[in-house]
Design a protein around this motif. Structure first.
Motif, PDB file in Angstrom:
ATOM      1  N   THR A 296       0.841  -1.200   0.000  1.00  0.00           N
ATOM      2  CA  THR A 296       0.000   0.000   0.000  1.00  0.00           C
ATOM      3  C   THR A 296       0.872   1.245   0.000  1.00  0.00           C
ATOM      4  O   THR A 296       1.722   1.415   0.875  1.00  0.00           O
ATOM      5  CB  THR A 296      -0.918   0.029   1.234  1.00  0.00           C
ATOM      6  N   PHE A 305      -5.533   3.915  -2.351  1.00  0.00           N
ATOM      7  CA  PHE A 305      -5.805   2.913  -3.376  1.00  0.00           C
ATOM      8  C   PHE A 305      -5.338   3.506  -4.691  1.00  0.00           C
ATOM      9  O   PHE A 305      -5.901   4.490  -5.180  1.00  0.00           O
ATOM     10  CB  PHE A 305      -7.297   2.564  -3.445  1.00  0.00           C
ATOM     11  N   ARG A 576     -11.638  -2.923  -6.275  1.00  0.00           N
ATOM     12  CA  ARG A 576     -11.879  -1.703  -5.486  1.00  0.00           C
ATOM     13  C   ARG A 576     -12.861  -1.971  -4.351  1.00  0.00           C
ATOM     14  O   ARG A 576     -12.755  -1.361  -3.279  1.00  0.00           O
ATOM     15  CB  ARG A 576     -12.421  -0.578  -6.378  1.00  0.00           C
ATOM     16  N   TRP A 579     -11.133  -2.914  -1.001  1.00  0.00           N
ATOM     17  CA  TRP A 579     -10.230  -2.044  -0.259  1.00  0.00           C
ATOM     18  C   TRP A 579     -10.553  -2.177   1.230  1.00  0.00           C
ATOM     19  O   TRP A 579     -11.717  -2.271   1.588  1.00  0.00           O
ATOM     20  CB  TRP A 579     -10.420  -0.591  -0.736  1.00  0.00           C
ATOM     21  N   PRO A 580      -9.560  -2.232   2.120  1.00  0.00           N
ATOM     22  CA  PRO A 580      -8.130  -1.980   1.919  1.00  0.00           C
ATOM     23  C   PRO A 580      -7.280  -3.235   1.687  1.00  0.00           C
ATOM     24  O   PRO A 580      -6.073  -3.131   1.596  1.00  0.00           O
ATOM     25  CB  PRO A 580      -7.733  -1.302   3.225  1.00  0.00           C
ATOM     26  N   CYS A 582      -7.121  -5.048  -1.009  1.00  0.00           N
ATOM     27  CA  CYS A 582      -6.495  -4.720  -2.294  1.00  0.00           C
ATOM     28  C   CYS A 582      -6.242  -3.224  -2.330  1.00  0.00           C
ATOM     29  O   CYS A 582      -7.151  -2.429  -2.086  1.00  0.00           O
ATOM     30  CB  CYS A 582      -7.384  -5.120  -3.462  1.00  0.00           C
ATOM     31  N   ALA A 583      -5.005  -2.822  -2.620  1.00  0.00           N
ATOM     32  CA  ALA A 583      -4.612  -1.417  -2.496  1.00  0.00           C
ATOM     33  C   ALA A 583      -4.246  -0.778  -3.828  1.00  0.00           C
ATOM     34  O   ALA A 583      -3.630   0.290  -3.837  1.00  0.00           O
ATOM     35  CB  ALA A 583      -3.445  -1.291  -1.526  1.00  0.00           C
ATOM     36  N   GLN A 642     -13.779   7.033  -2.429  1.00  0.00           N
ATOM     37  CA  GLN A 642     -12.368   7.333  -2.205  1.00  0.00           C
ATOM     38  C   GLN A 642     -12.144   8.804  -1.884  1.00  0.00           C
ATOM     39  O   GLN A 642     -11.017   9.240  -1.685  1.00  0.00           O
ATOM     40  CB  GLN A 642     -11.545   6.923  -3.431  1.00  0.00           C
ATOM     41  N   ARG A 675     -12.968   7.408   2.168  1.00  0.00           N
ATOM     42  CA  ARG A 675     -11.940   6.394   1.915  1.00  0.00           C
ATOM     43  C   ARG A 675     -12.397   5.005   2.357  1.00  0.00           C
ATOM     44  O   ARG A 675     -11.658   4.244   2.974  1.00  0.00           O
ATOM     45  CB  ARG A 675     -10.639   6.723   2.641  1.00  0.00           C
TER      46      ARG A 675
END
Length: 801
Positions: A296, A305, A576, A579-580, A582-583, A642, A675
């Protein structure tokens, strides 16, 4: 004060026994093309007709006059020579080069006469080096791992084979006395609002300048610091209170500060240096957690992200890429809500203009060192070249605030483990010593303000598979190569550094590149401009999984564009929404280097494919997506926010029949925290019947739409699409029109291919799905006068099987 004479005029190239005036900077292919001596290698199959150019030696000549004035020293400087060259002046050999990615400096004090730069064929140079180091395995049959040259100039699965030669970056004479600034290395940090620039400088002196006291002065944001020294190195620190922070786009502004350095002796300036810098911190969080090992980016303490794209050279004949072209392409990236650009390791360290624009636009740059898809010998003469190249480019690029990550290589650690290299190498060197030894040492020594990753993909150590989804970066190519794009949902990598799906370029691009050819998916020109292994087979299988494969080219062209956009959307929406864990996602690829069927969002003529417009939706701060049945056993709505502010909206869910009838509807006020991601189960009453061919689910919020169909398109009971088309002027813009489409039935993935109206025309949106009774207004520029009939002929949408 140092004087500079640019050597950009008066150059000739020996060709066919005659002198041909040429451009410097430039390359042989571009010069021969401009002179009409070769056909355009990007048109038809002309690539084959010009193959001889890359296998021939070439000599550039000009004349150097005796330097006038009182300076003690004159240096001949080449910022880039492509690639293996012997340089002579007045018959005296100055030196030899074998690295495109370095600059060269020669003392030519007192010399004058004919300057000759004699380039050996890249193939010959590579063969000579291979004879020294021994053979190494490679993904492609070309010998790019034996020469420090842009690998993709030897061809790739999206690029032509056109190994260039020439003086590809500026050449000049520098006249100076006493001392000059040989290296300026700014370490830029910020803490508690105070920006700090630690300048580490190296001076080169003439014989009479040895031991003389020198002063160096640096100014940033109105703050000046100065120090004196009598050796060759100095350290100077400038502190800027209340420094504005540089942020990635979407997170804040991009304040940039002029950094000016002056070297002087007894008050008289000798040399100057200037860059723009930005104050920010950047970290790479690779800490372990219960799910594996993260990856990240953290900028100014904020976890991000990354909404990324891979960048390849924008033209195989790279000297044709101007600062204006960089700005156009990178502005297109920014307008698609992209915030990270990965410069891929088979290309080049780009020109300063590239990074300048990224600084201004807030585009984070992930910079690969230039190793890709091959095993690289670690013996001389390559090892010394690699170290010198890395040192020079780290120092050259480190002033740029946009640069956030150094990366050791593209896919070579993965290749060693999975592509049969390990047994074939039988203990021979293959590059590991570069990625895990030389390069991290250089970055730690010269640029400790930035993180370094050994490769992409890379799990962080040999304890895990290099492409492990749970550790570090991941490249997802199994899906494109062998599976349906829905398989992107099968895993949640920590960071997806490469994935993508192919489609042909725009229709007008094909007409220009394949003149006189009756376009067909398997026509000779289309196949020549398809470089991927079984590329058309994979395109067709991708279409066939969802649609009946059409027999006519126009429908095939449209459907391959649809599948490309849907494939990338499937991956990004899924990742997406996780998240988080996958960053980041880095789509392969933003751009093309010539007209070709490829994974690009912008084709080789600069036209936007539907994927480009889809990226703008997918990478917006707010994303609405319907995820198919997962662990809950039912479809879910995912709302991704985001932005730095909460997203307060009303979510509308509708179950819609194929004939347009709304069978059920609900509205739900929701708030998505900054976020973060909010996932909601779809109410049972609104779920389409599993496997139904007669109804689907639609979700809407703040102008965003997502749809979920229970079956592939070819199994769905679509009505024949019906719609009305009108053309209206755009108030205040006589060069634009609105094409207004009103749906009378469901219109799924409606697309206006504006370049079919006129080659220079462009639309402001790509695929859009309309329910019966809805309307969309598509802004078209560059088309001139447009009537409704021409607009209708350029419109496509999904039709019944």
């Amino acid at each position: 004060m140092k004087d500079v004479t640019q050597l950009d005029e008066g150059w000739n190239l020996f060709h066919a026994g005659a002198l041909l005036p040429v451009q410097v900077p430039g390359c042989v292919h571009a010069d021969l093309l401009s002179a009409g001596l070769i056909p355009d290698p990007y048109v038809g199959a002309n690539e084959h007709e010009v193959a001889w150019v890359g296998r021939q030696d070439w000599t550039y000549t000009t004349r150097i006059e005796a330097a006038a004035g009182s300076h003690e020293r004159t240096d001949l400087v080449f910022d880039g020579l492509d690639t293996a060259a012997r340089i002579t002046l007045a018959g005296t050999e100055l030196g030899r080069t074998r690295n495109m990615h370095r600059s060269y400096r020669f003392d030519v004090t007192g010399l004058a006469g004919e300057l000759a730069v004699r380039f050996t064929s890249a193939y010959q140079e590579a063969a000579e080096v291979q004879a020294i180091t021994g053979a190494r395995p490679n993904v492609y049959p070309e010998p790019f791992q034996y020469i420090r040259k842009m690998a993709s100039s030897f061809g790739w699965d999206w690029g032509p084979t056109l190994p260039t030669a020439g003086i590809w970056r500026p050449a000049r004479l520098e006249h100076w006395s006493t001392a000059r600034l040989a290296q300026v290395r700014p370490l830029v940090t910020v803490e508690n609002g105070t920006g700090r620039v630690e300048l580490r400088l190296t001076a080169e002196r003439t014989a009479t300048g040895a031991g003389r006291p020198l002063t160096v002065r640096a100014t940033v944001a109105g703050v000046t610091a100065e120090t004196a020294f009598d050796g060759d190195e100095a350290v100077l620190v400038v502190e800027v209170p209340d420094a504005g922070l540089w942020w990635p786009r979407g997170y804040g502004g991009q304040p940039l500060y002029d950094l000016d350095v002056t070297l002087a002796h007894e008050g008289a300036p000798l040399d100057t240096w200037h860059r723009r810098i930005g104050f920010r911190t950047v970290e790479l969080d690779r800490s372990a957690d219960e799910q594996g090992t993260g990856f990240t980016l953290v900028v100014n303490g904020v976890r991000i992200f990354a909404r990324g794209v891979n960048w390849i050279p924008d033209d195989t004949l790279i000297t044709r890429v101007t600062p204006e072209r960089y700005r156009t392409r990178l502005t297109q990236a920014a307008e698609a809500n992209i915030d990270l650009v990965r410069i891929w390791g088979g290309g080049i360290y780009e020109n300063e203009a590239f990074y300048d624009v990224c600084d201004e636009l807030g585009l984070m740059v992930w910079q690969d060192f230039l190793f890709a898809c091959s095993s690289y010998p670690e013996e001389q003469p390559l090892r010394g070249e690699v170290e010198a190249e890395a040192r020079e480019n780290v120092v050259r690029l480190m002033p740029h605030a946009s640069l956030v990550l150094w990366n050791g290589n593209n896919e070579n650690l993965w290749g060693f483990r999975d592509w049969g290299w390990e047994p074939e190498l039988a203990g021979d060197s293959w590059g590991e010593g570069y990625y895990l030894g030389v390069l991290p040492r250089i970055v730690a020594e010269l640029d400790p303000t930035r993180p370094y990753a050994a490769g992409s993909p890379w799990s962080g150590s040999w304890d895990h598979h290099p492409n492990d989804t749970d550790h570090g970066t991941h490249h997802s190519w199994e899906v494109w190569n062998r599976q349906d794009y829905t398989e992107y949902r099968a895993s949640v990598p920590r960071f997806v550094a490469e994935f993508g799906w192919q489609a042909p370029p725009a229709h007008a691009t094909l007409l220009r590149a394949l003149p006189g050819e009756a376009l067909a998916a398997d026509s000779s020109g289309m196949l020549h401009h398809q470089k991927a292994d079984d590329g058309n087979g994979k395109l067709n299988r991708g279409v066939e999984r969802h649609f009946a494969l059409p027999g006519d080219f126009d429908r095939w062209h449209y459907l391959t564009q649809v599948v490309q956009a849907r494939a990338v959307a499937t991956g990004i929406e899924h990742w997406r929404s996780h998240w988080p864990r996958c960053a980041g996602t880095v789509v392969w690829q933003l751009n093309d280097c010539w007209p070709v069927s490829s994974w690009a969002a912008i084709d080789g003529d600069g036209r936007l494919k539907p994927l480009y417009h889809e990226l703008r939706r997918l990478y917006a701060d707010r994303l609405l997506t319907l995820q198919p049945p997962g662990v809950t056993g039912a479809p879910e709505v995912a709302l991704v926010n985001q932005a730095a502010e909460p997203w307060q909206t009303v979510l509308t869910l509708r179950r819609v029949a194929a004939d347009g009838t709304v069978a059920g509807e609900s509205e739900l006020p929701v708030t998505v925290e900054p976020r973060s991601v909010l996932r909601l189960a779809v109410p049972q009453a609104l779920l389409p019947v599993e496997g139904s061919a007669k109804e689907f689910l639609a979700a809407d919020a703040d102008g965003l739409r997502a749809v979920h169909f229970p079956v592939p398109d070819k199994a769905f009971d679509y009505q024949q699409p019906e719609f009305d088309v009108a053309v209206e002027p755009v108030a205040g813009d006589p060069g634009a029109v609105h094409v207004v489409v009103t749906a009378r039935t469901l219109l799924r993935d409606l697309l206006l291919q504006a370049d079919r109206i006129a080659p220079g025309a462009a639309a402001d949106r790509g695929l859009v799905t309309l329910l019966a009774g809805e309307q969309t207004r598509i802004r078209v520029t560059g088309a001139g006068a447009v009537d409704a009939g021409a607009a209708r002929a350029a419109l496509f949408c999904v039709e019944p099987a």
